[in-house]
Write an enzyme that holds these catalytic residues in place. Structure first.
Site, mmCIF file in Angstrom:
data_model
loop_
_atom_site.group_PDB
_atom_site.id
_atom_site.type_symbol
_atom_site.label_atom_id
_atom_site.label_comp_id
_atom_site.label_asym_id
_atom_site.label_seq_id
_atom_site.Cartn_x
_atom_site.Cartn_y
_atom_site.Cartn_z
ATOM 1 N N PHE A 130 0.889 -1.164 0.000
ATOM 2 C CA PHE A 130 0.000 0.000 0.000
ATOM 3 C C PHE A 130 0.932 1.220 0.000
ATOM 4 O O PHE A 130 1.894 1.266 0.768
ATOM 5 C CB PHE A 130 -0.864 -0.026 1.265
ATOM 6 C CG PHE A 130 -1.948 1.007 1.278
ATOM 7 C CD1 PHE A 130 -3.210 0.708 0.794
ATOM 8 C CD2 PHE A 130 -1.707 2.281 1.764
ATOM 9 C CE1 PHE A 130 -4.214 1.668 0.806
ATOM 10 C CE2 PHE A 130 -2.704 3.241 1.773
ATOM 11 C CZ PHE A 130 -3.966 2.933 1.294
ATOM 12 N N ASP A 199 1.978 -4.870 8.622
ATOM 13 C CA ASP A 199 0.824 -3.995 8.441
ATOM 14 C C ASP A 199 -0.409 -4.883 8.347
ATOM 15 O O ASP A 199 -0.560 -5.659 7.393
ATOM 16 C CB ASP A 199 1.002 -3.152 7.172
ATOM 17 C CG ASP A 199 -0.131 -2.149 7.003
ATOM 18 O OD1 ASP A 199 -1.265 -2.476 7.398
ATOM 19 O OD2 ASP A 199 0.124 -1.049 6.466
ATOM 20 N N TYR A 224 -10.658 1.250 10.705
ATOM 21 C CA TYR A 224 -11.904 1.647 10.003
ATOM 22 C C TYR A 224 -12.287 0.652 8.917
ATOM 23 O O TYR A 224 -13.275 0.836 8.245
ATOM 24 C CB TYR A 224 -11.774 3.062 9.425
ATOM 25 C CG TYR A 224 -10.519 3.319 8.619
ATOM 26 C CD1 TYR A 224 -10.422 2.878 7.305
ATOM 27 C CD2 TYR A 224 -9.437 3.993 9.172
ATOM 28 C CE1 TYR A 224 -9.271 3.105 6.566
ATOM 29 C CE2 TYR A 224 -8.282 4.228 8.439
ATOM 30 C CZ TYR A 224 -8.203 3.777 7.135
ATOM 31 O OH TYR A 224 -7.062 3.997 6.409
ATOM 32 N N LYS A 225 -11.480 -0.405 8.721
ATOM 33 C CA LYS A 225 -11.817 -1.421 7.724
ATOM 34 C C LYS A 225 -12.603 -2.540 8.425
ATOM 35 O O LYS A 225 -13.736 -2.322 8.807
ATOM 36 C CB LYS A 225 -10.542 -1.896 7.021
ATOM 37 C CG LYS A 225 -9.932 -0.763 6.168
ATOM 38 C CD LYS A 225 -8.575 -1.081 5.577
ATOM 39 C CE LYS A 225 -8.044 0.142 4.819
ATOM 40 N NZ LYS A 225 -6.619 0.046 4.480
ATOM 41 N N ARG A 378 -12.788 -4.830 -6.760
ATOM 42 C CA ARG A 378 -12.470 -5.402 -5.460
ATOM 43 C C ARG A 378 -13.749 -5.602 -4.651
ATOM 44 O O ARG A 378 -14.567 -4.691 -4.545
ATOM 45 C CB ARG A 378 -11.567 -4.408 -4.717
ATOM 46 C CG ARG A 378 -10.342 -5.005 -4.082
ATOM 47 C CD ARG A 378 -9.442 -3.931 -3.508
ATOM 48 N NE ARG A 378 -10.141 -2.939 -2.699
ATOM 49 C CZ ARG A 378 -9.644 -2.395 -1.588
ATOM 50 N NH1 ARG A 378 -8.479 -2.764 -1.138
ATOM 51 N NH2 ARG A 378 -10.319 -1.484 -0.923
#
Ligand SMILES: *Cc1c(COP(=O)(O)O)cnc(C)c1O
Length: 408
Positions: A130, A199, A224-225, A378
């Site tokens: 990322f 991560d 927040y995921k 996705r």
């Protein structure tokens, strides 16, 4: 392909789903299939009431007393321990706060400071990382006289060597959904004399993570995921207990001081997880996250994982059944041991446009996934609230969209 067979199968799978009741804990509308919980988790029902109390009573009435009386001051460690329970970390090693980007910086610099930089001057970064992790690692390397080497996460174990100070690895690749072998890579990097920073943005809350058992050194991740903490929710930082005394944070703010209210001009670091703090915690979002974590009470992560794999397997089968042959290709590994909790479909541009147009049309028809340039659709599967019927509908609508767009 008629919808009868997969739809019937979905109904049977939903009826047998031991986690099905968890969906009621979220504020979801049945008209929309939400498959973007890997970008922003859905809203748990308990959050609004809790926040209203935090704002109205704790802030509104108690005001400054709340730092003590409402437990605001220690919330970063308390919420950190709750997250720790979901990532295999015993209490006292996780602190909540700041963003993942900022925590990557703390962890990478601290990892470099733990090594003899005269000898070890190499920072390995996952080549498909990322982007923020790569940007931050590069800056951390510049500041510490190290250099960056990008290597395939799958080769990380082999690539770590006598020059390596730290390896920064995404546990799950955000684009493809590939899951990397955390215990094996951790062990290999450690055998090379280096540290790991994991991560966990796409694994925390998506699958069981066993940081302590693997002997991971550092880990970071967002909430927040899959942890549903809300937009911009505070991230977390894990520092293995054995390293805490030597953890030398590059951002030693007053909140990580051993005695913050001594207002001492000289810095003395706090013990334990609090050493990862920086400045005043983001109380409103931290307590929204605290409330959001209630949905995990009593949840067995092994059951979450089993459902996640069943959902992604089922979705892939439905795609095969509904989508015109050759129109999409899964870039998510088929092997369960290499799959996170998403399915990424490569969708080459057709007459009606590219994958971005396809996703826009899906969203118009009530199926929300996301698009990652240049050509990836996705779909994130969040076992606490995604139903098999959602997977079936998403694949069916995808098939309709692609059929409708053919030759247009
Ligand atoms: C989502 C994500 C981030 C986000 O970082 P922020 O600082 O919260 O914006 C970082 N790393 C990975 C791997 C991610 O998936």
């Amino acid at each position: 392909m008629s919808e009868a067979v997969p739809a019937k199968e979905a109904a049977a799978l939903d009826a047998a789903d031991g986690l099905a009741a968890k969906r009621a804990g979220f504020d979801l509308d049945d008209g929309v299939v939400y498959l973007d919980g890997n970008s922003l988790g859905a809203l748990p029902r308990g959050v609004a009431g809790r926040l209203s109390d935090v704002v109205g009573r704790e802030w509104g009435r108690l005001r400054i007393r709340s730092w003590e009386e409402s437990g605001w001051w220690t919330a970063p460690e308390r919420v950190g321990d709750r997250i720790g329970g979901l990532i295999g970390a015993a209490p006292g090693q996780v602190v909540a706060g700041d963003s993942t980007s900022v925590n990557v910086f703390k962890a990478v610099v601290a990892a470099i400071r733990l090594t003899d930089t005269g000898v070890r001057d190499e920072v390995l970064v996952d080549a498909a990382t990322f982007p923020t992790d790569g940007y931050i690692a590069r800056s951390a390397a510049r500041m510490t006289g190290c250099r960056i080497r990008a290597v395939d996460a799958a080769d990380m174990a082999r690539e770590a060597g006598p020059r390596t100070a730290v390896a920064l690895v995404n546990h799950v690749d955000y684009r493809t959904g590939r899951l990397h072998d955390l215990p094996a890579v951790t062990a290999a990097v450690r055998a090379a004399g280096a540290r790991t920073v994991w991560d966990l943005c796409h694994s925390a809350g998506a699958l069981p993570v066993h940081l302590d058992a693997a002997g991971a050194d550092f880990a970071v991740g967002c909430t927040y995921k899959y942890l549903n903490g809300g937009p911009g929710a505070p991230a977390f930082l894990y520092v293995r207990r054995a390293l805490q005394d030597r953890f030398d944070s590059p951002l030693p703010g007053w909140n990580s001081h051993a005695d913050p209210f001594a207002m001492d001009p000289a810095y003395a670091p706090a013990d334990g997880a609090a050493r990862g703090r920086v400045g005043t915690p983001e109380i409103l979002s931290l307590l929204a996250l605290d409330a959001a974590l209630d949905v995990w009470d009593g949840v067995d992560l092994a059951a979450v994982r089993a459902k996640s794999l069943a959902l992604t397997d089922f979705f892939l089968r439905c795609v095969e059944a509904y989508v015109p042959r050759g129109r999409v290709e899964s870039v998510t590994p088929e092997a369960h041991g290499e799959r996170g909790s998403q399915v990424s479909l490569r969708c080459a541009a057709g007459p009606a446009g590219g994958a971005g147009d396809v996703m826009a049309e899906l969203i118009r028809r009530g199926v929300v996934g996301d698009f990652r340039r240049p050509d990836v659709l996705r779909f994130g599967f969040t076992p606490l609230y995604t139903r098999f019927a959602d997977a079936e509908r998403a694949a069916r609508v995808l098939g309709e969209v692609l059929e409708g767009m053919q030759g247009r």
